[in-house]
Scaffold this active site. Structure first.
Site, PDB file in Angstrom:
ATOM      1  N   GLU A   1      10.303 -11.650 -21.096  1.00 17.36           N
ATOM      2  CA  GLU A   1       9.904 -10.304 -20.675  1.00 17.36           C
ATOM      3  C   GLU A   1       8.820  -9.741 -21.608  1.00 17.36           C
ATOM      4  O   GLU A   1       7.846  -9.134 -21.146  1.00 17.36           O
ATOM      5  CB  GLU A   1      11.145  -9.397 -20.639  1.00 17.36           C
ATOM      6  CG  GLU A   1      10.878  -7.955 -20.304  1.00 17.36           C
ATOM      7  CD  GLU A   1      10.126  -7.722 -18.992  1.00 17.36           C
ATOM      8  OE1 GLU A   1       9.990  -8.661 -18.196  1.00 17.36           O
ATOM      9  OE2 GLU A   1       9.652  -6.591 -18.811  1.00 17.36           O
TER      10      GLU A   1
ATOM     11  N   LYS B   1       5.117  -8.597 -20.299  1.00 16.71           N
ATOM     12  CA  LYS B   1       4.553  -7.257 -20.538  1.00 16.71           C
ATOM     13  C   LYS B   1       3.155  -7.384 -21.127  1.00 16.71           C
ATOM     14  O   LYS B   1       2.230  -6.717 -20.697  1.00 16.71           O
ATOM     15  CB  LYS B   1       5.422  -6.445 -21.515  1.00 16.71           C
ATOM     16  CG  LYS B   1       6.672  -5.836 -20.979  1.00 16.71           C
ATOM     17  CD  LYS B   1       6.506  -4.717 -19.990  1.00 16.71           C
ATOM     18  CE  LYS B   1       6.396  -5.176 -18.585  1.00 16.71           C
ATOM     19  NZ  LYS B   1       7.490  -5.555 -17.819  1.00 16.71           N
TER      20      LYS B   1
ATOM     21  N   GLU C   1       0.523  -8.886 -18.487  1.00 17.31           N
ATOM     22  CA  GLU C   1       0.167  -8.113 -17.280  1.00 17.31           C
ATOM     23  C   GLU C   1      -0.673  -6.888 -17.587  1.00 17.31           C
ATOM     24  O   GLU C   1      -1.462  -6.459 -16.754  1.00 17.31           O
ATOM     25  CB  GLU C   1       1.381  -7.773 -16.417  1.00 17.31           C
ATOM     26  CG  GLU C   1       2.321  -6.733 -16.944  1.00 17.31           C
ATOM     27  CD  GLU C   1       3.487  -6.466 -15.998  1.00 17.31           C
ATOM     28  OE1 GLU C   1       3.312  -6.496 -14.777  1.00 17.31           O
ATOM     29  OE2 GLU C   1       4.598  -6.217 -16.510  1.00 17.31           O
TER      30      GLU C   1
ATOM     31  N   ARG D   1       0.921   2.029  -6.057  1.00 18.83           N
ATOM     32  CA  ARG D   1       1.290   1.006  -5.066  1.00 18.83           C
ATOM     33  C   ARG D   1       0.102   0.154  -4.662  1.00 18.83           C
ATOM     34  O   ARG D   1       0.268  -0.898  -4.052  1.00 18.83           O
ATOM     35  CB  ARG D   1       1.858   1.676  -3.806  1.00 18.83           C
ATOM     36  CG  ARG D   1       3.139   2.415  -4.037  1.00 18.83           C
ATOM     37  CD  ARG D   1       3.574   3.083  -2.763  1.00 18.83           C
ATOM     38  NE  ARG D   1       4.052   2.121  -1.795  1.00 18.83           N
ATOM     39  CZ  ARG D   1       5.316   1.755  -1.667  1.00 18.83           C
ATOM     40  NH1 ARG D   1       6.230   2.273  -2.452  1.00 18.83           N
ATOM     41  NH2 ARG D   1       5.673   0.879  -0.768  1.00 18.83           N
TER      42      ARG D   1
ATOM     43  N   HIS E   1       8.400 -29.960 -27.790  1.00 20.89           N
ATOM     44  CA  HIS E   1       8.344 -31.003 -26.762  1.00 20.89           C
ATOM     45  C   HIS E   1       7.049 -30.947 -25.963  1.00 20.89           C
ATOM     46  O   HIS E   1       7.021 -31.364 -24.805  1.00 20.89           O
ATOM     47  CB  HIS E   1       9.575 -30.891 -25.849  1.00 20.89           C
ATOM     48  CG  HIS E   1      10.853 -31.155 -26.580  1.00 20.89           C
ATOM     49  ND1 HIS E   1      11.251 -32.415 -26.958  1.00 20.89           N
ATOM     50  CD2 HIS E   1      11.789 -30.306 -27.065  1.00 20.89           C
ATOM     51  CE1 HIS E   1      12.403 -32.340 -27.617  1.00 20.89           C
ATOM     52  NE2 HIS E   1      12.748 -31.057 -27.707  1.00 20.89           N
TER      53      HIS E   1
ATOM     54  N   ASN F   1       1.138  -0.607   6.372  1.00 24.37           N
ATOM     55  CA  ASN F   1       1.603  -1.378   5.233  1.00 24.37           C
ATOM     56  C   ASN F   1       2.413  -2.534   5.805  1.00 24.37           C
ATOM     57  O   ASN F   1       3.344  -2.301   6.564  1.00 24.37           O
ATOM     58  CB  ASN F   1       2.487  -0.485   4.344  1.00 24.37           C
ATOM     59  CG  ASN F   1       2.881  -1.188   3.065  1.00 24.37           C
ATOM     60  OD1 ASN F   1       2.395  -2.268   2.769  1.00 24.37           O
ATOM     61  ND2 ASN F   1       3.752  -0.555   2.301  1.00 24.37           N
ATOM     62  N   GLY F   2       2.038  -3.775   5.484  1.00 29.96           N
ATOM     63  CA  GLY F   2       2.770  -4.922   6.009  1.00 29.96           C
ATOM     64  C   GLY F   2       1.818  -6.002   6.498  1.00 29.96           C
ATOM     65  O   GLY F   2       0.647  -6.010   6.135  1.00 29.96           O
TER      66      GLY F   2
ATOM     67  N   CYS G   1       0.830  -1.196   0.000  1.00 30.04           N
ATOM     68  CA  CYS G   1       0.000   0.000   0.000  1.00 30.04           C
ATOM     69  C   CYS G   1       0.862   1.243   0.000  1.00 30.04           C
ATOM     70  O   CYS G   1       2.066   1.187   0.134  1.00 30.04           O
ATOM     71  CB  CYS G   1      -0.854   0.020   1.258  1.00 30.04           C
ATOM     72  SG  CYS G   1      -1.469  -1.590   1.687  1.00 30.04           S
TER      73      CYS G   1
ATOM     74  N   TRP H   1      -3.845  -2.147  -1.507  1.00 29.10           N
ATOM     75  CA  TRP H   1      -3.931  -3.254  -2.455  1.00 29.10           C
ATOM     76  C   TRP H   1      -3.980  -4.528  -1.624  1.00 29.10           C
ATOM     77  O   TRP H   1      -3.040  -4.848  -0.910  1.00 29.10           O
ATOM     78  CB  TRP H   1      -2.707  -3.260  -3.355  1.00 29.10           C
ATOM     79  CG  TRP H   1      -2.731  -4.297  -4.419  1.00 29.10           C
ATOM     80  CD1 TRP H   1      -3.237  -4.160  -5.675  1.00 29.10           C
ATOM     81  CD2 TRP H   1      -2.192  -5.634  -4.347  1.00 29.10           C
ATOM     82  NE1 TRP H   1      -3.061  -5.319  -6.377  1.00 29.10           N
ATOM     83  CE2 TRP H   1      -2.431  -6.236  -5.597  1.00 29.10           C
ATOM     84  CE3 TRP H   1      -1.562  -6.377  -3.354  1.00 29.10           C
ATOM     85  CZ2 TRP H   1      -2.038  -7.540  -5.880  1.00 29.10           C
ATOM     86  CZ3 TRP H   1      -1.182  -7.676  -3.638  1.00 29.10           C
ATOM     87  CH2 TRP H   1      -1.416  -8.239  -4.889  1.00 29.10           C
TER      88      TRP H   1
ATOM     89  N   LYS I   1       2.646  -2.095  -7.715  1.00 33.52           N
ATOM     90  CA  LYS I   1       3.981  -1.776  -8.208  1.00 33.52           C
ATOM     91  C   LYS I   1       5.060  -2.439  -7.374  1.00 33.52           C
ATOM     92  O   LYS I   1       6.036  -2.955  -7.888  1.00 33.52           O
ATOM     93  CB  LYS I   1       4.162  -0.253  -8.185  1.00 33.52           C
ATOM     94  CG  LYS I   1       5.506   0.222  -8.703  1.00 33.52           C
ATOM     95  CD  LYS I   1       5.617  -0.010 -10.180  1.00 33.52           C
ATOM     96  CE  LYS I   1       6.950   0.443 -10.747  1.00 33.52           C
ATOM     97  NZ  LYS I   1       7.168  -0.147 -12.083  1.00 33.52           N
TER      98      LYS I   1
HETATM   99  O1  M6R Z   1      10.765  -3.718  -7.640  1.00 36.58           O
HETATM  100  P1  M6R Z   1      11.269  -5.017  -8.194  1.00 36.58           P
HETATM  101  O2  M6R Z   1      12.108  -4.818  -9.402  1.00 36.58           O
HETATM  102  O3  M6R Z   1      11.961  -5.859  -7.169  1.00 36.58           O
HETATM  103  O4  M6R Z   1       9.946  -5.787  -8.635  1.00 36.58           O
HETATM  104  C1  M6R Z   1       9.997  -7.099  -9.117  1.00 36.58           C
HETATM  105  C2  M6R Z   1       8.710  -7.484  -9.802  1.00 36.58           C
HETATM  106  O5  M6R Z   1       7.638  -7.431  -8.917  1.00 36.58           O
HETATM  107  C3  M6R Z   1       8.405  -6.553 -10.996  1.00 36.58           C
HETATM  108  O6  M6R Z   1       9.447  -6.548 -11.908  1.00 36.58           O
HETATM  109  C4  M6R Z   1       7.107  -7.022 -11.709  1.00 36.58           C
HETATM  110  O7  M6R Z   1       7.310  -8.253 -12.315  1.00 36.58           O
HETATM  111  C5  M6R Z   1       6.657  -5.962 -12.720  1.00 36.58           C
HETATM  112  N1  M6R Z   1       5.275  -5.635 -12.524  1.00 36.58           N
HETATM  113  C6  M6R Z   1       6.737  -6.384 -14.127  1.00 36.58           C
HETATM  114  O8  M6R Z   1       6.355  -5.374 -15.001  1.00 36.58           O
END
Ligand code: M6R
Length: 638
Positions: A511, A515, A518, A56, A534, A131-132, A31, A107, A633
């Site tokens: 990657e 992208k 997500e 966040r 396979h 937060n936590g 959060c 979140w 995030k």
């Molecule tokens: O802040 P970080 O780089 O440690 O975050 C790692 C992942 O949570 C982050 O890269 C996530 O996969 C992204 N949403 C991808 O776009």
């Protein structure tokens, strides 16, 4: 301070409305927290800060304000617009401007997003945003219930506020200390006590929190963008720190209750860097910022044409003692790590393992004093990555963090840090975070290969020139693919897609696929091209789009074989090839290009058209690009 009540009387448990059939459920949060005390209207400052932190978490939000001798809480399920509407209603009904308050955007992974589960959680005497996770909230709740407390939400945070309330006899710091001594878990907390209407209290353990210093006003926040409009001066709180924050003073106490000073930092991010600047989405803005972000990451470390990491701790002796490298990260950062493996092994001839941080800690890894652990993270606050770092450090590994946020937990736990200078990244889907991580890994590999004597001078000079050319190549990758928007229009209705590639192209495919899924919610899988047959090739059907990454020119013929395999099963192919390599036209239905150059560094330019493809597909499909569903995030819980 006017504490008008007999605190003994206050200790009588107050009956709050019970939620019929309420289920006891832990609420895991990633959060945003913000706090303000000063002459401005707290409502405005808090809402503004929450807007900057909404990336966040964005399933509910709320404020607690010191007004009229009490604490007024306004909260709502949904995006900040819902909270804003409630606040407008309250203002119309006579809510005055407050000058001290706390706010939260949430979140949830457990406990549905609802008004009642939203923060702040309160008693008549104390209100908190959190937060936590409170791990032992179940046991604490039972004890509090025995004392007569009742509960309305499904959250661990409500247990925490009532625990603090039960320890409160007019002395906030004592109440916080006593309550938190009984808590197991992680927290960043901002707290208002009714009897202290001009003071913010805060505590930090394993969840990030900063204090911002203004002129006659002060701030609390989970992240820098929340306060940037008002001040650039801030301190990062350390583990166990407790803060008493008034308009004219900030006092920090360490975990032993000693008054301490924390280093005052100055954010060099400008306000525009944390705003959209005319782009429709942060993601598109951040894609376009990549050339500048890579320049900022690489150029300060290439002096007179020679890479210099500027990390004195990582000296020749240390480097010579390293027998293996372990790369650990999550999500996109782990994909950067996979590219790093190819590059470091190829240039340094040292074995490299890549681990998902969430897996490493449960598999008794072979890590010791001869291991260099490279931890990759944009936020520096990812809980799984932090746990893996701690695990490896305890086993003797030397830790290098490749991290974007200065002063973050990962930066501070590591033995040394190689900062990426991507600036604030707001879109949940990371783009410039990834390419700056790649640049830092390339820089490290070239630097270490030369120090270890594994490359000759000619190759070294070649690679250094390639490093310096990276920003221009990224810009070229943006300019070359203006037609990607049109291609997204052609392919956005696909139910599923596949990404295939070999070697570094495979790592980049992972990657590109992440992208797409997500932000567009289209199912997609990335496969090593040779592995498809396979099993997974069974999923290829008529008209299915396969994105074939062919930027490793030495493997082009092999990729042609794999393209033929899928085309024979009815697939359509979107080929991604180096600029000028016209062979791709004979194989693919549609084509994207990445500028050529050093094949070892191909992942950085070739990801750009895939980022743009994902962006435009999501846009065609009307998705909420910067805040995709179910995501946050910064993943600060395990
Ligand atoms: O802040 P970080 O780089 O440690 O975050 C790692 C992942 O949570 C982050 O890269 C996530 O996969 C992204 N949403 C991808 O776009």
């Amino acid at each position: 301070m006017n504490i008008e009540k007999n605190r003994a009387a206050l200790r009588r448990p107050r009956k709050l409305a019970a939620r019929p059939g309420g289920r006891l459920e832990r609420c895991l949060l990633m959060c945003g927290i913000v706090g303000y005390v000063g002459a401005r209207c707290a409502q405005n400052v808090l809402l503004d800060g929450l807007t900057k932190l909404e990336y966040r978490g964005y399933d509910s939000a709320g404020l607690a304000l010191s007004v009229g001798g009490g604490i007024r809480v306004i909260k709502s399920k949904g995006r900040l617009t819902a909270l804003r509407a409630r606040l407008e209603e309250a203002t119309a009904a006579g809510l005055p401007a407050a000058h001290c308050g706390i706010g939260h955007t949430r979140w949830a992974t457990h406990g549905e997003p609802s008004d009642v589960n939203s923060h702040p959680h309160s008693t008549p005497y104390v209100s908190i945003v959190h937060n936590g996770i409170i791990e032992n909230y179940g046991a604490l709740k039972a004890v509090l219930e025995a004392k007569g407390y009742t509960f309305v939400s499904e959250t661990d945070t409500e247990v925490l506020v009532k625990l603090i309330d039960s320890c409160y006899y007019g002395e906030p710091l004592r109440a916080l200390t006593q309550a938190l001594a009984r808590v197991r878990g992680s927290y960043a907390l901002a707290v208002l006590f009714r009897d202290w209407p001009d003071t913010l209290f805060a505590v930090r353990r394993e969840s990030p929190l900063i204090v911002g210093y203004g002129e006659g006003e002060n701030f609390l926040a989970s992240d820098i963008p929340a306060i940037l409009r008002y001040t650039r001066r801030y301190s990062v709180l350390e583990e166990g720190d407790m803060v008493v924050c008034k308009a004219g003073s900030v006092q920090i106490y360490d975990e032993f209750g000693r008054a301490v000073q924390r280093e005052k930092l100055t954010a060099d991010w400008d306000i525009e860097a944390a705003e959209k600047g005319g782009y429709p989405h942060f993601m598109l803005k951040e894609i376009n910022e990549q050339p500048a972000a890579i320049t900022a990451t690489v150029s300060p470390r290439v002096e007179d044409g020679l890479p210099d990491l500027r990390i004195p701790e990582l000296n020749d002796q240390r480097l010579a003692s390293i027998k293996r490298v372990h790369l650990v990260a999550c999500g996109t950062a782990m994909h950067a790590g996979m590219v790093g493996k190819y590059v470091i092994e190829s240039l340094c001839r040292v074995p490299v393992e890549v681990d998902l941080a969430s897996e490493l800690r449960y598999r008794d890894p072979i890590v010791g004093e001869d291991t260099l652990l490279i931890v990759v993270s944009q936020s520096g606050e990812t809980a799984d990555t932090i746990a893996a770092l701690r695990e490896c450090k305890a086993r003797g590994a030397y830790v290098l963090a490749i991290v974007n946020v200065v002063g973050s937990t990962i930066a501070r736990l590591a033995d040394c840090a190689l900062y990426t200078h991507a600036g604030p990244e707001i879109a949940v889907a990371t783009t410039k975070g990834y390419t700056t991580q790649l640049s830092a890994l390339y820089l490290f590999a070239v630097w270490a290969a030369e120090k270890l004597g594994r490359i000759d001078e000619m190759r070294y000079n070649e690679l250094v020139a390639e490093l310096s050319a990276l920003p221009a190549r990224i810009q070229r990758a943006i300019d070359l693919n203006l037609h990607v928007k049109y291609l997204a229009g052609r392919w956005h209705a696909q139910r599923a897609m596949f990404f295939i590639g070999r070697n570094i192209d495979y790592a980049a495919a992972l990657e590109g696929s992440l992208k797409l899924k997500e932000i567009s919610y289209i199912h997609s899988e990335a496969y090593a091209a040779g592995e498809l047959k396979h099993g997974t090739i069974a999923l290829i059907d008529e008209g299915r789009l396969v994105v074939a990454l062919c930027c490793q020119t030495a493997l082009f013929e092999k990729m042609v074989g794999n393209i033929q395999e899928v085309k024979a099963r009815g697939a359509k192919v979107l080929g991604l090839a180096p600029e000028g390599d016209r062979r791709i036209f004979a194989e693919a239905d549609d084509v994207l290009f990445a500028p050529g150059g050093e094949p070892l560094f191909a992942a950085a330019p070739e990801i750009v058209p895939l980022q743009l493809f994902a962006y435009y597909v999501a846009r065609e499909n009307g998705c909420d690009i910067d805040k995709p569903r179910n995501l946050a995030k910064s993943v600060t819980v395990e």
